[in-house]
Write an enzyme that holds these catalytic residues in place. Structure first.
Site, PDB file in Angstrom:
ATOM      1  N   TRP A 184       0.864  -1.181   0.000  1.00 56.20           N
ATOM      2  CA  TRP A 184       0.000   0.000   0.000  1.00 56.20           C
ATOM      3  C   TRP A 184       0.901   1.232   0.000  1.00 56.20           C
ATOM      4  O   TRP A 184       1.881   1.293   0.754  1.00 56.20           O
ATOM      5  CB  TRP A 184      -0.919   0.069   1.231  1.00 56.20           C
ATOM      6  CG  TRP A 184      -1.638   1.388   1.241  1.00 56.20           C
ATOM      7  CD1 TRP A 184      -2.653   1.773   0.417  1.00 56.20           C
ATOM      8  CD2 TRP A 184      -1.313   2.538   2.041  1.00 56.20           C
ATOM      9  NE1 TRP A 184      -2.987   3.082   0.658  1.00 56.20           N
ATOM     10  CE2 TRP A 184      -2.188   3.571   1.649  1.00 56.20           C
ATOM     11  CE3 TRP A 184      -0.369   2.795   3.038  1.00 56.20           C
ATOM     12  CZ2 TRP A 184      -2.159   4.853   2.226  1.00 56.20           C
ATOM     13  CZ3 TRP A 184      -0.330   4.059   3.621  1.00 56.20           C
ATOM     14  CH2 TRP A 184      -1.225   5.064   3.220  1.00 56.20           C
ATOM     15  N   GLU A 225      -3.060  -2.830  -2.708  1.00 58.55           N
ATOM     16  CA  GLU A 225      -4.211  -2.284  -1.969  1.00 58.55           C
ATOM     17  C   GLU A 225      -4.672  -0.923  -2.498  1.00 58.55           C
ATOM     18  O   GLU A 225      -4.015   0.085  -2.310  1.00 58.55           O
ATOM     19  CB  GLU A 225      -3.843  -2.151  -0.478  1.00 58.55           C
ATOM     20  CG  GLU A 225      -5.009  -1.670   0.375  1.00 58.55           C
ATOM     21  CD  GLU A 225      -4.645  -1.561   1.858  1.00 58.55           C
ATOM     22  OE1 GLU A 225      -3.471  -1.758   2.228  1.00 58.55           O
ATOM     23  OE2 GLU A 225      -5.567  -1.267   2.649  1.00 58.55           O
ATOM     24  N   LYS A 227      -7.308   2.440  -2.924  1.00 58.10           N
ATOM     25  CA  LYS A 227      -7.960   3.390  -2.011  1.00 58.10           C
ATOM     26  C   LYS A 227      -8.546   4.494  -2.884  1.00 58.10           C
ATOM     27  O   LYS A 227      -8.009   4.795  -3.942  1.00 58.10           O
ATOM     28  CB  LYS A 227      -6.851   3.916  -1.083  1.00 58.10           C
ATOM     29  CG  LYS A 227      -7.257   4.889  -0.038  1.00 58.10           C
ATOM     30  CD  LYS A 227      -6.143   4.955   1.022  1.00 58.10           C
ATOM     31  CE  LYS A 227      -6.465   5.986   2.072  1.00 58.10           C
ATOM     32  NZ  LYS A 227      -5.616   5.847   3.261  1.00 58.10           N
ATOM     33  N   ASP A 258      -9.850  -3.068   1.335  1.00 53.05           N
ATOM     34  CA  ASP A 258      -9.904  -2.514   2.689  1.00 53.05           C
ATOM     35  C   ASP A 258     -11.293  -1.903   2.898  1.00 53.05           C
ATOM     36  O   ASP A 258     -11.742  -1.071   2.099  1.00 53.05           O
ATOM     37  CB  ASP A 258      -8.805  -1.456   2.854  1.00 53.05           C
ATOM     38  CG  ASP A 258      -8.730  -0.887   4.263  1.00 53.05           C
ATOM     39  OD1 ASP A 258      -9.780  -0.467   4.801  1.00 53.05           O
ATOM     40  OD2 ASP A 258      -7.623  -0.838   4.838  1.00 53.05           O
ATOM     41  N   HIS A 261     -11.771   1.942   2.591  1.00 53.85           N
ATOM     42  CA  HIS A 261     -11.164   2.676   1.477  1.00 53.85           C
ATOM     43  C   HIS A 261     -12.114   3.128   0.389  1.00 53.85           C
ATOM     44  O   HIS A 261     -11.688   3.608  -0.654  1.00 53.85           O
ATOM     45  CB  HIS A 261     -10.053   1.832   0.841  1.00 53.85           C
ATOM     46  CG  HIS A 261      -8.806   1.831   1.651  1.00 53.85           C
ATOM     47  ND1 HIS A 261      -7.594   1.378   1.179  1.00 53.85           N
ATOM     48  CD2 HIS A 261      -8.577   2.262   2.913  1.00 53.85           C
ATOM     49  CE1 HIS A 261      -6.674   1.509   2.122  1.00 53.85           C
ATOM     50  NE2 HIS A 261      -7.254   2.029   3.185  1.00 53.85           N
ATOM     51  N   HIS A 285      -8.680  -6.252   4.170  1.00 56.58           N
ATOM     52  CA  HIS A 285      -8.333  -5.472   5.349  1.00 56.58           C
ATOM     53  C   HIS A 285      -9.659  -5.108   5.995  1.00 56.58           C
ATOM     54  O   HIS A 285     -10.338  -4.173   5.560  1.00 56.58           O
ATOM     55  CB  HIS A 285      -7.567  -4.199   4.973  1.00 56.58           C
ATOM     56  CG  HIS A 285      -6.089  -4.404   4.909  1.00 56.58           C
ATOM     57  ND1 HIS A 285      -5.193  -3.385   4.740  1.00 56.58           N
ATOM     58  CD2 HIS A 285      -5.358  -5.535   5.029  1.00 56.58           C
ATOM     59  CE1 HIS A 285      -3.962  -3.883   4.752  1.00 56.58           C
ATOM     60  NE2 HIS A 285      -4.033  -5.182   4.912  1.00 56.58           N
ATOM     61  N   ASP A 293     -12.254   7.179   6.388  1.00 57.16           N
ATOM     62  CA  ASP A 293     -11.426   5.990   6.581  1.00 57.16           C
ATOM     63  C   ASP A 293     -10.751   6.059   7.950  1.00 57.16           C
ATOM     64  O   ASP A 293      -9.541   6.151   8.058  1.00 57.16           O
ATOM     65  CB  ASP A 293     -10.391   5.964   5.448  1.00 57.16           C
ATOM     66  CG  ASP A 293      -9.437   4.794   5.537  1.00 57.16           C
ATOM     67  OD1 ASP A 293      -9.812   3.756   6.099  1.00 57.16           O
ATOM     68  OD2 ASP A 293      -8.310   4.930   5.038  1.00 57.16           O
ATOM     69  N   ASP A 295     -10.583   3.947  10.525  1.00 53.78           N
ATOM     70  CA  ASP A 295      -9.972   2.764  11.126  1.00 53.78           C
ATOM     71  C   ASP A 295     -10.386   2.530  12.577  1.00 53.78           C
ATOM     72  O   ASP A 295      -9.553   2.295  13.449  1.00 53.78           O
ATOM     73  CB  ASP A 295      -8.444   2.821  10.990  1.00 53.78           C
ATOM     74  CG  ASP A 295      -8.007   2.634   9.545  1.00 53.78           C
ATOM     75  OD1 ASP A 295      -8.133   1.504   9.048  1.00 53.78           O
ATOM     76  OD2 ASP A 295      -7.563   3.607   8.913  1.00 53.78           O
ATOM     77  N   ASP A 325      -7.363  -4.294   9.836  1.00 52.66           N
ATOM     78  CA  ASP A 325      -6.617  -3.045   9.684  1.00 52.66           C
ATOM     79  C   ASP A 325      -7.376  -1.909  10.359  1.00 52.66           C
ATOM     80  O   ASP A 325      -8.268  -1.315   9.770  1.00 52.66           O
ATOM     81  CB  ASP A 325      -6.390  -2.745   8.193  1.00 52.66           C
ATOM     82  CG  ASP A 325      -5.552  -1.478   7.996  1.00 52.66           C
ATOM     83  OD1 ASP A 325      -4.985  -0.984   8.981  1.00 52.66           O
ATOM     84  OD2 ASP A 325      -5.467  -0.993   6.853  1.00 52.66           O
TER      85      ASP A 325
HETATM   86  C1  RNT Z   1      -3.918   2.775   4.550  1.00 53.81           C
HETATM   87  C2  RNT Z   1      -4.041   1.304   4.308  1.00 53.81           C
HETATM   88  C3  RNT Z   1      -2.938   0.478   4.851  1.00 53.81           C
HETATM   89  C4  RNT Z   1      -2.502   0.889   6.243  1.00 53.81           C
HETATM   90  C5  RNT Z   1      -1.523  -0.056   6.885  1.00 53.81           C
HETATM   91  C6  RNT Z   1      -0.902   0.509   8.103  1.00 53.81           C
HETATM   92  O1  RNT Z   1      -5.012   3.472   4.134  1.00 53.81           O
HETATM   93  O2  RNT Z   1      -5.253   0.849   4.778  1.00 53.81           O
HETATM   94  O3  RNT Z   1      -3.280  -0.847   4.796  1.00 53.81           O
HETATM   95  O4  RNT Z   1      -3.594   1.059   7.098  1.00 53.81           O
HETATM   96  O5  RNT Z   1      -0.612  -0.459   5.949  1.00 53.81           O
HETATM   97 ZN    ZN Z   2      -5.541  -1.293   4.732  1.00 52.19          ZN
END
Ligand code: RNT
Ligand code: ZN
Length: 417
Positions: A184, A225, A227, A258, A261, A285, A293, A295, A325
């Site tokens: 990523w 990955e 986004k 993810d 994302h 993720h 986003d 988390d 994640d």
């Molecule tokens: C960031 C991505 C990525 C990170 C990690 C820490 O938007 O989701 O995966 O969260 O690599």
């Molecule tokens: Zn991620």
């Protein structure tokens, strides 16, 4: 009523719906979840050149007790893993290497910097996954890495990613469990670009250089990955969904979806059956975005259940690697790991126990019964099955895991500063 009694009543209830609970529990016990190491220290890492978190990643909260060293992080993980049923994996970022007080730059990392992690994983029967760390570094300070206009900076990150795959392969080899190495990068613009093409062309070229060397898929699998937006990359992300979907299909890479994302109302669950038409395997993720986003710790909500259903009910477990994640520094970090991972497993369990009669009704075109059974399924006694599963795997049932976390906080975490 004892857990055993509740379980046996639940088992009967499920049997009446054609569900073999023991069989589904066996399936659940074979699904590994990859715990993300970065929940334990707020995405800090253990490098010795004092970088601050970058790339649009933001951790909020200052709950005491975060891990300051690899040993502390492993101790926190030992406790976490003792509270989660089943055998799982740990997902490491490159900047969690152990560099012995030396300044080892990202283009110089090697398997030797991860030998303690590998030994720890081996001792605990865990698999390891890996990630190049393309943020929190002076060479990523302007927000560009593999797509940077400066060739020497691109080359630096290419070298970092090449080494990351080699570390992944070394982990796969040492543990006899395939490592998934996920790329990523934060690359993108805060404001509207004039040229959307050139950075993407450079990214494709850099990725091809990263993946040039063939590595046995038994040792390491590569994932990319996408986004759609991020903090500081609100207007343009080089590695967008379409970019990486095309890249993964043409280069035979895993696509990493993810959950945070995409646009706030756009879930990843419905993407799974689409992309698996064209890709043999993907990585998830699992995260929880709240308005952005953000988390947040994964909770047992409809989005999570939808993801779990897609994986478990379709038998996609061998093709979908499940990673977590999220990063929350506002609550006890061991609890954050435990809550999120137990929820992922619980969602899979609920999905596995979901009555096959729902699908039968759909296949018969009886959408009235489908809806009726979907709603009835929401109050089936999966809690009793979950408690029994925890007990049978030797971990605390119900909320009792919290006692261990509270005493660890009192005896260990509160002494860190
Ligand atoms: C960031 C991505 C990525 C990170 C990690 C820490 O938007 O989701 O995966 O969260 O690599
Ligand atoms: Zn991620």
């Amino acid at each position: 009523m004892s857990i055993a009694n509740s379980f046996s009543l639940a088992q009967e209830r499920y049997a009446a719906l054609g569900v073999d609970v023991e069989h589904e529990l066996k399936t659940l016990s074979t699904i590994p979840i990859s715990l993300h190491c970065w929940q334990g220290d707020d995405v800090g890492g253990f490098e010795n050149f004092g970088g601050t978190l970058g790339g649009g990643l933001a951790v909020t909260g200052n709950y005491p007790g975060k891990a300051r060293t690899p040993d502390e992080l492993r101790a926190d993980l030992d406790l976490t893993l003792s509270l989660i049923p089943g055998k799982h994996r740990l997902n490491l970022h490159a900047f969690y290497g152990e560099f012995g007080g030396k300044m080892v730059d990202r283009d110089a990392i090697a398997p030797e910097h991860f030998k303690s992690w590998i030994a720890w994983a081996k001792k605990n029967g865990l698999g390891l996954d890996f990630n190049p760390t393309c943020f929190s570094h002076p060479k990523a300070a302007d927000g560009f890495t593999l797509s940077h206009p400066d060739k020497s900076i691109r080359q630096f990150w290419i070298e970092h990613c090449i080494r990351s795959r080699e570390i992944g392969a070394a982990m796969g080899q040492a543990l006899g469990k395939t490592c998934v190495t996920n790329v990523w990068i934060p690359d993108g613009y805060k404001d509207t670009p004039a040229d959307r093409v050139a950075p993407r062309a450079r990214l494709a070229e850099s990725l091809d250089a990263v993946f040039k060397k063939k590595i046995s898929p038994k040792l390491n699998l590569d994932a990319v990955e996408p986004k759609l937006f991020g903090i500081g990359s609100e207007s343009y992300v080089v590695g967008s969904h379409e970019f990486y979907l095309g890249y993964a299909i043409t280069r035979k890479k895993l696509l990493c979806l993810d959950a945070g994302h995409y646009h706030p109302t756009e879930g990843i669950a419905d993407k799974i059956s689409s992309v698996l038409q064209y890709l043999p395997e993907i990585l998830l993720h699992v995260s929880r975005g709240v308005r952005w986003d953000s988390d947040h710790v994964v909770t047992l909500n409809d989005d999570l259940l939808a993801i779990a259903r897609e994986v478990a009910v379709n038998g996609f477990e061998p093709r979908v690697h499940i990673g977590l994640d999220y990063f929350d520094a506002s609550i006890n970090r061991v609890a954050a790991w435990t809550i999120g991972t137990r929820n992922m497993l619980r969602a899979l369990l609920i999905a596995l126990l979901e009555t096959p009669l729902i699908r039968t009704a759909e296949a018969a075109g009886d959408f009235t019964t489908r809806l009726a059974l979907q709603e009835e399924a929401k109050t089936l006694p999966f809690g009793a099955v979950w408690d029994h599963y925890c007990e049978s795997q030797g971990v605390p049932a119900g909320e009792h895991w919290l006692t261990a976390v509270k005493s660890y906080e009192k005896n260990v975490l509160s002494k860190r500063n």
